[in-house]
Every structure is written in structure tokens, then in C-alpha cells.
Design a protein around this motif. Structure first.
Motif, PDB file in Angstrom:
ATOM      1  N   HIS A  18       1.007  -1.229  -0.158  1.00 17.75           N
ATOM      2  CA  HIS A  18      -0.068   0.379   0.006  1.00 17.75           C
ATOM      3  C   HIS A  18       0.885   1.299   0.015  1.00 17.75           C
ATOM      4  O   HIS A  18       0.828   2.076  -0.657  1.00 17.75           O
ATOM      5  CB  HIS A  18      -0.683   0.094   1.188  1.00 17.75           C
ATOM      6  CG  HIS A  18      -1.635   1.074   1.410  1.00 17.75           C
ATOM      7  ND1 HIS A  18      -3.057   1.376   0.640  1.00 17.75           N
ATOM      8  CD2 HIS A  18      -1.792   2.022   2.447  1.00 17.75           C
ATOM      9  CE1 HIS A  18      -3.537   2.515   0.833  1.00 17.75           C
ATOM     10  NE2 HIS A  18      -3.003   2.840   1.888  1.00 17.75           N
ATOM     11  N   HIS A  22       1.568   4.189  -2.991  1.00 16.38           N
ATOM     12  CA  HIS A  22       1.460   5.683  -2.661  1.00 16.38           C
ATOM     13  C   HIS A  22       2.747   6.239  -3.161  1.00 16.38           C
ATOM     14  O   HIS A  22       2.909   7.357  -3.982  1.00 16.38           O
ATOM     15  CB  HIS A  22       1.222   6.023  -1.442  1.00 16.38           C
ATOM     16  CG  HIS A  22      -0.197   6.119  -0.990  1.00 16.38           C
ATOM     17  ND1 HIS A  22      -1.192   7.089  -1.601  1.00 16.38           N
ATOM     18  CD2 HIS A  22      -1.036   5.252  -0.033  1.00 16.38           C
ATOM     19  CE1 HIS A  22      -2.342   6.791  -1.017  1.00 16.38           C
ATOM     20  NE2 HIS A  22      -2.188   5.900  -0.248  1.00 16.38           N
ATOM     21  N   LEU A 129       2.079   4.704  10.104  1.00 13.70           N
ATOM     22  CA  LEU A 129       0.841   5.402   9.449  1.00 13.70           C
ATOM     23  C   LEU A 129       1.071   6.861   9.230  1.00 13.70           C
ATOM     24  O   LEU A 129       0.629   7.538   8.363  1.00 13.70           O
ATOM     25  CB  LEU A 129      -0.377   5.190  10.163  1.00 13.70           C
ATOM     26  CG  LEU A 129      -0.774   3.622  10.455  1.00 13.70           C
ATOM     27  CD1 LEU A 129      -2.037   3.378  11.439  1.00 13.70           C
ATOM     28  CD2 LEU A 129      -1.096   3.021   8.839  1.00 13.70           C
ATOM     29  N   TYR A 130       1.714   7.272  10.156  1.00 13.25           N
ATOM     30  CA  TYR A 130       2.060   8.788  10.156  1.00 13.25           C
ATOM     31  C   TYR A 130       2.752   9.232   8.756  1.00 13.25           C
ATOM     32  O   TYR A 130       2.609  10.227   7.999  1.00 13.25           O
ATOM     33  CB  TYR A 130       2.459   9.362  11.304  1.00 13.25           C
ATOM     34  CG  TYR A 130       2.592  10.913  11.444  1.00 13.25           C
ATOM     35  CD1 TYR A 130       1.609  11.666  11.875  1.00 13.25           C
ATOM     36  CD2 TYR A 130       3.876  11.703  10.775  1.00 13.25           C
ATOM     37  CE1 TYR A 130       1.622  12.990  11.712  1.00 13.25           C
ATOM     38  CE2 TYR A 130       3.825  13.158  10.720  1.00 13.25           C
ATOM     39  CZ  TYR A 130       2.687  13.959  11.272  1.00 13.25           C
ATOM     40  OH  TYR A 130       2.569  14.951  11.456  1.00 13.25           O
ATOM     41  N   ASP A 133       0.287   8.907   5.964  1.00  8.96           N
ATOM     42  CA  ASP A 133      -0.419   9.939   5.780  1.00  8.96           C
ATOM     43  C   ASP A 133       0.003  11.219   5.309  1.00  8.96           C
ATOM     44  O   ASP A 133      -0.631  12.267   4.728  1.00  8.96           O
ATOM     45  CB  ASP A 133      -1.279  10.090   7.025  1.00  8.96           C
ATOM     46  CG  ASP A 133      -2.095   8.741   7.582  1.00  8.96           C
ATOM     47  OD1 ASP A 133      -2.348   7.927   6.707  1.00  8.96           O
ATOM     48  OD2 ASP A 133      -2.327   8.795   8.583  1.00  8.96           O
ATOM     49  N   ASN A 134       1.326  11.514   6.062  1.00 15.70           N
ATOM     50  CA  ASN A 134       1.817  12.869   5.686  1.00 15.70           C
ATOM     51  C   ASN A 134       2.352  12.942   4.232  1.00 15.70           C
ATOM     52  O   ASN A 134       2.151  13.966   3.557  1.00 15.70           O
ATOM     53  CB  ASN A 134       3.309  12.820   6.562  1.00 15.70           C
ATOM     54  CG  ASN A 134       3.856  14.156   6.494  1.00 15.70           C
ATOM     55  OD1 ASN A 134       3.313  15.308   6.884  1.00 15.70           O
ATOM     56  ND2 ASN A 134       5.209  14.067   6.081  1.00 15.70           N
ATOM     57  N   ILE A 136       0.551  11.316   1.667  1.00 22.90           N
ATOM     58  CA  ILE A 136      -0.712  11.575   0.986  1.00 22.90           C
ATOM     59  C   ILE A 136      -0.854  13.170   1.072  1.00 22.90           C
ATOM     60  O   ILE A 136      -1.413  13.810   0.014  1.00 22.90           O
ATOM     61  CB  ILE A 136      -1.741  10.795   1.323  1.00 22.90           C
ATOM     62  CG1 ILE A 136      -1.513   9.424   1.364  1.00 22.90           C
ATOM     63  CG2 ILE A 136      -3.151  11.137   0.888  1.00 22.90           C
ATOM     64  CD1 ILE A 136      -2.464   8.360   2.143  1.00 22.90           C
ATOM     65  N   HIS A 137      -0.998  13.577   2.295  1.00 19.55           N
ATOM     66  CA  HIS A 137      -1.275  15.172   2.830  1.00 19.55           C
ATOM     67  C   HIS A 137      -0.320  16.050   1.730  1.00 19.55           C
ATOM     68  O   HIS A 137      -0.904  16.870   1.125  1.00 19.55           O
ATOM     69  CB  HIS A 137      -0.976  15.302   4.103  1.00 19.55           C
ATOM     70  CG  HIS A 137      -1.195  16.690   4.659  1.00 19.55           C
ATOM     71  ND1 HIS A 137      -2.388  17.246   4.825  1.00 19.55           N
ATOM     72  CD2 HIS A 137      -0.086  17.605   5.103  1.00 19.55           C
ATOM     73  CE1 HIS A 137      -2.174  18.578   5.374  1.00 19.55           C
ATOM     74  NE2 HIS A 137      -0.787  18.663   5.532  1.00 19.55           N
ATOM     75  N   GLY A 140      -0.902  15.864  -1.678  1.00 13.98           N
ATOM     76  CA  GLY A 140      -2.518  16.580  -2.351  1.00 13.98           C
ATOM     77  C   GLY A 140      -2.373  17.850  -2.478  1.00 13.98           C
ATOM     78  O   GLY A 140      -2.694  18.612  -3.271  1.00 13.98           O
ATOM     79  N   GLN A 141      -1.447  18.537  -1.656  1.00 10.57           N
ATOM     80  CA  GLN A 141      -0.840  19.879  -1.689  1.00 10.57           C
ATOM     81  C   GLN A 141      -0.280  20.151  -3.121  1.00 10.57           C
ATOM     82  O   GLN A 141      -0.578  21.153  -3.910  1.00 10.57           O
ATOM     83  CB  GLN A 141       0.008  20.454  -0.536  1.00 10.57           C
ATOM     84  CG  GLN A 141      -0.874  20.190   0.578  1.00 10.57           C
ATOM     85  CD  GLN A 141      -0.219  20.560   2.018  1.00 10.57           C
ATOM     86  OE1 GLN A 141       1.156  20.259   2.179  1.00 10.57           O
ATOM     87  NE2 GLN A 141      -0.660  20.907   2.865  1.00 10.57           N
ATOM     88  N   TYR A 143      -0.477  18.456  -5.730  1.00 10.12           N
ATOM     89  CA  TYR A 143      -1.918  18.432  -6.876  1.00 10.12           C
ATOM     90  C   TYR A 143      -2.181  19.714  -6.916  1.00 10.12           C
ATOM     91  O   TYR A 143      -2.380  20.413  -8.118  1.00 10.12           O
ATOM     92  CB  TYR A 143      -3.117  17.675  -6.340  1.00 10.12           C
ATOM     93  CG  TYR A 143      -2.804  16.074  -6.774  1.00 10.12           C
ATOM     94  CD1 TYR A 143      -1.946  15.508  -6.322  1.00 10.12           C
ATOM     95  CD2 TYR A 143      -3.973  15.472  -7.570  1.00 10.12           C
ATOM     96  CE1 TYR A 143      -1.853  14.105  -6.436  1.00 10.12           C
ATOM     97  CE2 TYR A 143      -3.677  14.154  -7.906  1.00 10.12           C
ATOM     98  CZ  TYR A 143      -2.829  13.402  -7.400  1.00 10.12           C
ATOM     99  OH  TYR A 143      -2.763  12.101  -7.866  1.00 10.12           O
ATOM    100  N   PHE A 156      -5.341  10.045  -8.854  1.00 10.22           N
ATOM    101  CA  PHE A 156      -5.248   9.547  -7.428  1.00 10.22           C
ATOM    102  C   PHE A 156      -5.261   7.925  -7.495  1.00 10.22           C
ATOM    103  O   PHE A 156      -4.500   7.419  -6.597  1.00 10.22           O
ATOM    104  CB  PHE A 156      -6.139  10.168  -6.760  1.00 10.22           C
ATOM    105  CG  PHE A 156      -5.964   9.839  -5.107  1.00 10.22           C
ATOM    106  CD1 PHE A 156      -4.809  10.396  -4.537  1.00 10.22           C
ATOM    107  CD2 PHE A 156      -6.944   9.369  -4.472  1.00 10.22           C
ATOM    108  CE1 PHE A 156      -4.799  10.112  -2.953  1.00 10.22           C
ATOM    109  CE2 PHE A 156      -6.895   8.809  -3.073  1.00 10.22           C
ATOM    110  CZ  PHE A 156      -5.617   9.528  -2.390  1.00 10.22           C
TER     111      PHE A 156
END
Lengths: 160, 160
Positions: A18, A22, A129-130, A133-134, A136-137, A140-141, A143, A156
Motif C-alpha cells: 500500500h 502511494h 501510518l504517520y 498519511d503525511n 498523501i497530505h 495532495g498539496q 496536486y 489519484f
């Protein structure tokens, strides 16, 4: 030995897959930036895509190495590469580090507390996990940066 | 009965807690928008924060309900609330739906294929990870909107 509450819903191998999916997408987002904009463009006083990528580079590989070796090494600001191509090379090297050190962290250690960088004392699972997530975060910015530059970002959901 | 490869690294309860922590942060990001900007501001032709939030509302609750009931219900465009406060209420209702239906999906079903909305045929686990990742992704975009509006977003690591 197992109770219902601890039935596995994600194996260590699945979480790595996974994560690498990413990473593949993040790499494509980096690739999508024009060289100049990667280093210079930002919105609202935020960091540039290069600076956000530097943060990702300073976390993924070094953290997994520290966890695998049970060493509370301090956070080190990354050496900032000079070109987008250098960033992509560093990003690929980080993937190799992730895969290498992931293998060295047994499942049993995931609930263990680990004081990452001597600062973030959480279960290893939550530290990992952090990171995901960080990434992905911040991606996203990036993007939004690409859209503001009138560049179509990758889908995505395309992870391979 | 268990082999090393399937040792649990995340329980169902832990993943729910992780998800709800993200939801808490998303709620705070929505709250941070001025009413007008929530509905009108965007960058580079992207959707507004209200439109992105609508997407999140159309996925989380309805998907978990569909999975819990093993019903391949079609994707339904959400009824778009008129005020930010309505969005927050809908967001809170979605949290209750998430908690309710999460309980009704046994761990054993997480590896099962499920054709979400009759369109996305993936293991239930992957469908759920997708909801979470998609929320982080779009929320990261809302962070850029807030920064562009000169508003300080909540800290990424504050989940409760």
C-alpha cells in the motif's frame, strides 16, 4: 492465541505494498512538475514542491532505518538536491531503504513504542501510518500546485 | 492457526480509531473556512471545499452501509447542504454511520472482494483504505486553500 479483537485486517506485507503504491504516485507527481516550478512555485507562503519532497525524503528512509536498528537518531534536515532528477534518484533510493528496513522490522514490534528521532514516542505502527498519511497530505498539496500551473496531475487511484 | 505472514499489525478497532482521528481533523479544517470561501474559493479550476466535502459525504457513510449490508448500491451524488453548518451536521451524522456500520463488518470480511457502488471491485480493506486516503488527499488540498486565504490550518498531527 488470538482473540477476535486482534484478527489481522492488514498484514505487514500488505501495508508495505500500500505504501509503495502511494510512493509510485508521489514519484509521478514530482515528475509532472516543470523543473523551475518544482523549486520555485508555491501558494500562500507554503513550501515549494521541492521543499515538501525534501521533508518526505528526510522521513521515510531514515525513520525505517532508525526503527529497524532501534536507534533514536535525531531528525536530520535532508541534503537538498540541485535538480528534479536528483530528487527522483533520492526518492528511488528511499524506496530501496524502505523495502530493506521494512523486512527487518518483525510484525511483533509494530505495537512497540519507539521514540522516533528522539521526539515522537508512539507505537511503531502509528509512526509508520504517520509517514504514509503525511506523504498523501503533502502530495495532495502538490496536486493543487500542479492545477494552479495548469498541469493535469496523475489520477489519484493509479498506484502502479 | 496463524502464520507469521498474517500476524496482525492493525486491528479493526485500531483502524477505525485512526480513521475517526482523521475525520476529527477534517471537521476542524471545514470549520476553519469562512462561510463564503467554503462555497466559492478554489484554485486552478478545482472544486471548492464544499464540493470536496460533498464527495467525502457521498463516500464514507454510504459505502460502509453498502458493505455492511452487502448491497451494491449505486453511487449517489450527495444532496448539497446550503450552509457550512449544515455540512458540519452532515459530517457528524456520517461519523455516526461510520461507527454503526463498522461494527457490522466482521474482520473476516476485510479480505473479501466487494463491488462498491457496482463499480469498484476491490477487497473491502482496500476500499476502506481508499476512503481514508481520499479524505487525507482532499483535506491536504483544503489546507492550500486555507493558506491561500491567509488562514492558519489546524496542525496535521492533532487528531483529538
Amino acid at each position: 492465541m488470538e482473540t477476535t479483537a486482534t484478527v489481522s485486517i492488514i498484514s505487514k506485507d500488505e501495508l508495505l505494498k500500500h505504501y509503495l503504491g502511494h510512493r509510485f504516485l508521489t514519484r509521478r507527481v514530482i515528475e509532472a512538475f516543470p523543473e523551475k516550478d518544482f523549486f520555485e512555485f508555491s501558494i500562500g507562503g507554503m513550501r515549494t514542491a521541492a521543499q515538501l519532497t525534501s521533508e518526505l525524503l528526510s522521513i521515510a528512509g531514515p525513520s525505517l532505518k532508525a526503527i529497524a536498528n532501534s536507534e533514536e537518531t535525531p531528525y536530520v534536515e535532508p541534503t537538498v538536491p540541485a535538480t528534479k532528477d536528483d530528487y527522483l534518484k533520492a526518492f528511488d533510493e528511499a524506496d530501496e531503504q524502505i523495502k530493506k528496513y521494512w523486512k527487518q522490522i518483525p510484525e511483533e514490534r509494530f505495537p512497540e513504542m519507539f521514540n522516533l528521532f528522539g521526539q515522537y514516542n508512539f507505537p511503531i505502527l502509528h509512526n509508520i501510518l504517520y509517514f504514509i498519511d503525511n506523504e498523501i497530505h503533502h502530495r495532495g498539496q502538490m496536486y493543487v500546485y500542479l492545477r494552479a500551473l495548469n498541469i493535469e496531475p496523475p489520477f489519484f487511484w493509479e498506484r502502479w
